[in-house]
Design an enzyme around this catalytic site. Structure first.
Site, PDB file in Angstrom:
ATOM      1  N   ARG A   8      53.481  54.195  35.632  1.00 30.40           N
ATOM      2  CA  ARG A   8      53.950  55.097  35.976  1.00 30.40           C
ATOM      3  C   ARG A   8      55.121  55.470  37.075  1.00 30.40           C
ATOM      4  O   ARG A   8      55.403  56.490  37.287  1.00 30.40           O
ATOM      5  CB  ARG A   8      52.616  55.026  37.563  1.00 30.40           C
ATOM      6  CG  ARG A   8      51.649  55.475  37.031  1.00 30.40           C
ATOM      7  CD  ARG A   8      50.269  55.239  38.203  1.00 30.40           C
ATOM      8  NE  ARG A   8      51.137  56.512  39.392  1.00 30.40           N
ATOM      9  CZ  ARG A   8      50.686  55.610  40.552  1.00 30.40           C
ATOM     10  NH1 ARG A   8      50.198  54.681  41.031  1.00 30.40           N
ATOM     11  NH2 ARG A   8      51.707  56.666  41.702  1.00 30.40           N
ATOM     12  N   ARG A  24      44.863  55.695  52.578  1.00 33.86           N
ATOM     13  CA  ARG A  24      46.712  56.781  52.162  1.00 33.86           C
ATOM     14  C   ARG A  24      45.927  58.012  53.088  1.00 33.86           C
ATOM     15  O   ARG A  24      45.383  58.785  52.215  1.00 33.86           O
ATOM     16  CB  ARG A  24      46.688  56.639  51.254  1.00 33.86           C
ATOM     17  CG  ARG A  24      46.890  55.889  50.666  1.00 33.86           C
ATOM     18  CD  ARG A  24      47.780  55.699  49.358  1.00 33.86           C
ATOM     19  NE  ARG A  24      49.138  55.602  49.007  1.00 33.86           N
ATOM     20  CZ  ARG A  24      49.413  56.017  48.262  1.00 33.86           C
ATOM     21  NH1 ARG A  24      49.894  54.561  47.283  1.00 33.86           N
ATOM     22  NH2 ARG A  24      51.203  55.835  48.932  1.00 33.86           N
ATOM     23  N   LYS A  63      61.569  58.185  41.289  1.00 36.89           N
ATOM     24  CA  LYS A  63      60.580  58.062  40.889  1.00 36.89           C
ATOM     25  C   LYS A  63      60.281  58.838  42.577  1.00 36.89           C
ATOM     26  O   LYS A  63      59.512  60.063  42.114  1.00 36.89           O
ATOM     27  CB  LYS A  63      59.678  57.008  41.020  1.00 36.89           C
ATOM     28  CG  LYS A  63      58.156  57.516  41.284  1.00 36.89           C
ATOM     29  CD  LYS A  63      56.727  56.484  40.955  1.00 36.89           C
ATOM     30  CE  LYS A  63      56.441  55.737  41.842  1.00 36.89           C
ATOM     31  NZ  LYS A  63      55.787  56.706  43.231  1.00 36.89           N
ATOM     32  N   ASN A  64      60.183  58.449  43.904  1.00 30.59           N
ATOM     33  CA  ASN A  64      60.220  58.563  44.655  1.00 30.59           C
ATOM     34  C   ASN A  64      60.681  60.396  45.488  1.00 30.59           C
ATOM     35  O   ASN A  64      60.102  60.877  46.046  1.00 30.59           O
ATOM     36  CB  ASN A  64      59.340  57.538  45.861  1.00 30.59           C
ATOM     37  CG  ASN A  64      58.413  57.322  46.107  1.00 30.59           C
ATOM     38  OD1 ASN A  64      57.757  57.468  44.640  1.00 30.59           O
ATOM     39  ND2 ASN A  64      58.494  56.137  46.084  1.00 30.59           N
ATOM     40  N   CYS A 105      47.841  54.654  44.543  1.00 28.88           N
ATOM     41  CA  CYS A 105      47.576  53.589  44.651  1.00 28.88           C
ATOM     42  C   CYS A 105      46.176  53.404  45.675  1.00 28.88           C
ATOM     43  O   CYS A 105      46.665  53.956  46.168  1.00 28.88           O
ATOM     44  CB  CYS A 105      49.105  52.551  44.932  1.00 28.88           C
ATOM     45  SG  CYS A 105      49.964  52.959  43.902  1.00 28.88           S
ATOM     46  N   ASP A 157      57.491  48.691  49.516  1.00 25.90           N
ATOM     47  CA  ASP A 157      57.363  49.441  47.520  1.00 25.90           C
ATOM     48  C   ASP A 157      58.191  47.652  47.284  1.00 25.90           C
ATOM     49  O   ASP A 157      58.277  47.645  46.136  1.00 25.90           O
ATOM     50  CB  ASP A 157      58.122  50.615  46.865  1.00 25.90           C
ATOM     51  CG  ASP A 157      57.649  51.207  47.325  1.00 25.90           C
ATOM     52  OD1 ASP A 157      57.819  53.108  47.415  1.00 25.90           O
ATOM     53  OD2 ASP A 157      56.107  51.023  48.392  1.00 25.90           O
TER      54      ASP A 157
HETATM   55  C1  EPZ Z   1      55.524  56.737  50.152  1.00 24.38           C
HETATM   56  O1  EPZ Z   1      54.065  57.176  50.212  1.00 24.38           O
HETATM   57  C2  EPZ Z   1      55.809  56.346  48.361  1.00 24.38           C
HETATM   58  N1  EPZ Z   1      55.048  57.076  47.581  1.00 24.38           N
HETATM   59  C3  EPZ Z   1      55.124  55.180  48.328  1.00 24.38           C
HETATM   60  O2  EPZ Z   1      55.684  54.596  47.587  1.00 24.38           O
HETATM   61  C4  EPZ Z   1      55.870  54.116  49.493  1.00 24.38           C
HETATM   62  O3  EPZ Z   1      55.142  52.520  49.896  1.00 24.38           O
HETATM   63  C5  EPZ Z   1      56.027  54.480  51.186  1.00 24.38           C
HETATM   64  O4  EPZ Z   1      56.248  56.408  51.178  1.00 24.38           O
HETATM   65  C6  EPZ Z   1      55.886  54.245  52.129  1.00 24.38           C
HETATM   66  O5  EPZ Z   1      57.397  54.468  51.687  1.00 24.38           O
HETATM   67  C7  EPZ Z   1      56.121  58.159  47.188  1.00 24.38           C
HETATM   68  O6  EPZ Z   1      57.433  58.598  48.331  1.00 24.38           O
HETATM   69  C8  EPZ Z   1      55.503  58.905  46.468  1.00 24.38           C
HETATM   70  P1  EPZ Z   1      53.328  57.392  54.376  1.00 24.38           P
HETATM   71  P2  EPZ Z   1      53.208  57.658  50.868  1.00 24.38           P
HETATM   72  O7  EPZ Z   1      53.698  58.512  54.826  1.00 24.38           O
HETATM   73  O8  EPZ Z   1      54.420  58.864  51.525  1.00 24.38           O
HETATM   74  C9  EPZ Z   1      50.676  56.635  57.405  1.00 24.38           C
HETATM   75  C10 EPZ Z   1      55.445  54.048  45.010  1.00 24.38           C
HETATM   76  O9  EPZ Z   1      55.061  52.243  45.103  1.00 24.38           O
HETATM   77  N2  EPZ Z   1      49.967  57.065  57.353  1.00 24.38           N
HETATM   78  O10 EPZ Z   1      54.682  56.676  54.779  1.00 24.38           O
HETATM   79  O11 EPZ Z   1      51.921  58.103  50.649  1.00 24.38           O
HETATM   80  C11 EPZ Z   1      50.337  55.263  56.232  1.00 24.38           C
HETATM   81  O12 EPZ Z   1      48.866  55.305  56.252  1.00 24.38           O
HETATM   82  C12 EPZ Z   1      54.608  54.419  46.314  1.00 24.38           C
HETATM   83  O13 EPZ Z   1      56.240  54.382  44.669  1.00 24.38           O
HETATM   84  C13 EPZ Z   1      48.937  57.894  58.792  1.00 24.38           C
HETATM   85  O14 EPZ Z   1      48.780  57.518  59.321  1.00 24.38           O
HETATM   86  O15 EPZ Z   1      53.766  56.495  52.754  1.00 24.38           O
HETATM   87  C14 EPZ Z   1      51.106  54.438  55.969  1.00 24.38           C
HETATM   88  O16 EPZ Z   1      50.304  53.404  57.318  1.00 24.38           O
HETATM   89  C15 EPZ Z   1      53.501  53.456  46.625  1.00 24.38           C
HETATM   90  N3  EPZ Z   1      49.182  58.926  58.843  1.00 24.38           N
HETATM   91  C16 EPZ Z   1      52.714  54.676  56.762  1.00 24.38           C
HETATM   92  O17 EPZ Z   1      51.993  55.904  57.815  1.00 24.38           O
HETATM   93  C17 EPZ Z   1      49.782  60.556  57.332  1.00 24.38           C
HETATM   94  O18 EPZ Z   1      49.232  61.394  57.299  1.00 24.38           O
HETATM   95  C18 EPZ Z   1      53.621  54.938  55.331  1.00 24.38           C
HETATM   96  O19 EPZ Z   1      52.929  56.294  54.845  1.00 24.38           O
HETATM   97  C19 EPZ Z   1      50.823  59.181  56.174  1.00 24.38           C
HETATM   98  C20 EPZ Z   1      50.900  57.738  56.424  1.00 24.38           C
END
Ligand code: EPZ
Length: 426
Positions: free
Chosen positions: A397, A122, A22-23, A117, A305
């Site tokens: 989803r 986020r 998916k991702n 989610c 995840d």
């Molecule tokens: C991706 O989300 C995945 N979604 C999530 O999977 C997954 O949990 C996450 O990566 C971590 O592996 C998709 O790929 C569509 P991040 P993303 O940016 O990109 C902080 C699922 O179940 N952060 O890696 O939104 C954030 O708050 C979903 O398939 C900032 O501070 O996650 C978090 O604490 C749920 N500033 C950490 O980084 C930013 O600009 C990781 O977030 C961006 C993120």
């Protein structure tokens, strides 16, 4: 309302085939926008998030042709306006990738602020930091985010946080920028590598994906391509944990075993047998489950995840386990639902302390988000009695044919439609 109903107690047996990731799919589909030709994407999972992204591309003017259940052919050359302002966009976090793709193609993007989610804030600050270093200014108004660059130029970006989304978005914006972009502290997830391989198959020049330094030399044109998406690491892990939870014997097929290493190691630590083959893993559990501690980390650490799923398994282990959710601020909302089934868990911030119990009991529960929903299915499969899971749209989803796949492994699981009316007696 649609629910999933599970009568627990059946040991899962047999083979299950994993779908495309998916991702990876929700990052590669926006990437198609950058192409000057038709892209054929294969091994794409038939799930709501992918179909939503395909619908958004279609609304933007792309010609989207479904060849079969797992293959889409997309011609993005009819996309004229750098806008994705539809209500649809707000329903999915991955819609933020449209910013990077449109910026990379048109040096401009106007996208509705994304949803996704709900487990804590986020933010997009790292995405916007990367765009700014590439020369793009942003503004937010009326729920829309607008990014624009007079001359999109490569730059040296140091991410303050390891962010999958920011890494994806900057890659999409940088592949056609003028000059060289370096992303430091980049995310290393399998879907980052898959996106890089997809972009390079179109003629991009992306190196170092899978390490924490990604180097991109901008190119003028990207051609159409045929690309097959990697298997889903998290779907595979979910079925591995479900096999362990039911004391079953399951062959999980169409996997990349290297992507599953942290999950395999954790299951073995719990006394589960995991045998690795060329493109499958066999998961068996006959003895008791041992307690263990889990800390979620960016890849190659234990994936966040998979945190709800492994926590569901730990509720049945012998002893007390600690789960540390080190990536997200609030990814334990599902704990209250597990406690309705008899789990003994206490949460304090990013730490959950789980005291194993002999058996969970079936109960009416909710899927609070995608992976929490998967955890509820795992708990229900192992519980005594019947579990009714509501809000299953979250699960649909991200998991293709989830009821059918578990049923094919011998689970007593089905979808039911219930009338939402509740008769209040005086
Ligand atoms: C991706 O989300 C995945 N979604 C999530 O999977 C997954 O949990 C996450 O990566 C971590 O592996 C998709 O790929 C569509 P991040 P993303 O940016 O990109 C902080 C699922 O179940 N952060 O890696 O939104 C954030 O708050 C979903 O398939 C900032 O501070 O996650 C978090 O604490 C749920 N500033 C950490 O980084 C930013 O600009 C990781 O977030 C961006 C993120």
């Amino acid at each position: 309302m649609e629910k999933i109903v599970v009568n627990g107690g059946n040991k899962l047996k047999g083979n299950v085939t994993i779908s495309g990731a998916k991702n990876a799919a929700v990052a590669i589909l926006p990437g198609v926008i950058l192409s000057d030709g038709i892209c054929r994407i294969e091994n794409i999972p038939n799930i709501m998030d992918v179909n939503l992204m395909a619908t958004i591309l279609h609304r933007m003017g792309a010609k989207v042709n479904r060849i079969n259940k797992s293959t889409l052919e997309i011609d993005p050359t009819y996309i004229r306006a750098p806008k994705a302002t539809y209500d649809l966009v707000r329903h999915m976090r991955a819609s933020s990738y449209l910013m990077g793709a449109l910026l990379g193609k048109f040096s401009e993007a106007e996208v509705a602020l994304p949803g996704g989610c709900d487990f804590g804030v986020r933010p997009l600050d790292q995405h916007l930091k990367g765009f700014a270093i590439l020369g793009a200014e942003h503004s937010v108004s009326g729920g829309m985010i607008n990014v624009k660059a007079v001359n999109l130029t490569g730059g040296h970006i140091y991410l303050d946080v390891v962010s999958v989304g920011a890494t994806v978005n900057i890659m999409l914006a940088a592949v056609k920028a003028n000059g060289r972009t370096i992303i430091e502290n980049a995310a290393k997830e399998p879907h980052i590598v898959d996106l890089a391989n997809f972009l390079n198959s179109m003629g991009a020049d992306v190196r170092g994906a899978g390490t924490d330094v990604i180097k991109i030399n901008g190119v003028k044109h990207l051609n159409g391509t045929v690309y097959s998406i990697i298997p889903d690491q998290i779907e595979a892990g979910t079925y591995m944990v479900a096999a362990a939870a039911t004391g079953g014997d399951v062959l999980v097929q169409n996997v990349i075993t290297k992507h599953l290493e942290s999950i395999t190691a954790k299951l073995r630590e719990m006394g589960v047998e995991v045998e690795e083959y060329e493109d499958s893993v066999r998961v068996r559990r006959s003895g008791e489950l041992k307690r263990c501690n889990v800390k979620t980390m960016p890849h190659p650490g234990f994936p966040t995840d998979m945190q709800p799923q492994i926590a569901a398994l730990l509720t049945m282990a012998n002893g007390t386990s600690i789960v540390n959710e080190a990536v997200w601020d609030n990814r334990f909302r599902y704990v209250e639902e597990l406690k309705r089934m008899g789990a003994v868990i206490s949460v304090d911030g990013k730490i959950a302390v789980i005291e194993g119990v002999k058996n969970l009991m079936g109960a009416p529960v909710k899927a609070t988000d995608l992976r929490a929903g998967a955890a509820m299915i795992i708990a229900a499969l192992a519980a005594n009695g019947t579990t009714y899971i509501e809000d299953i749209q979250h699960i649909e989803r991200g998991y293709e044919e989830v009821v059918e796949k578990f049923a094919s492994l011998g689970a007593d699981i089905r979808r039911v439609y219930t009338d939402n009316a509740v008769i209040h007696t005086a």
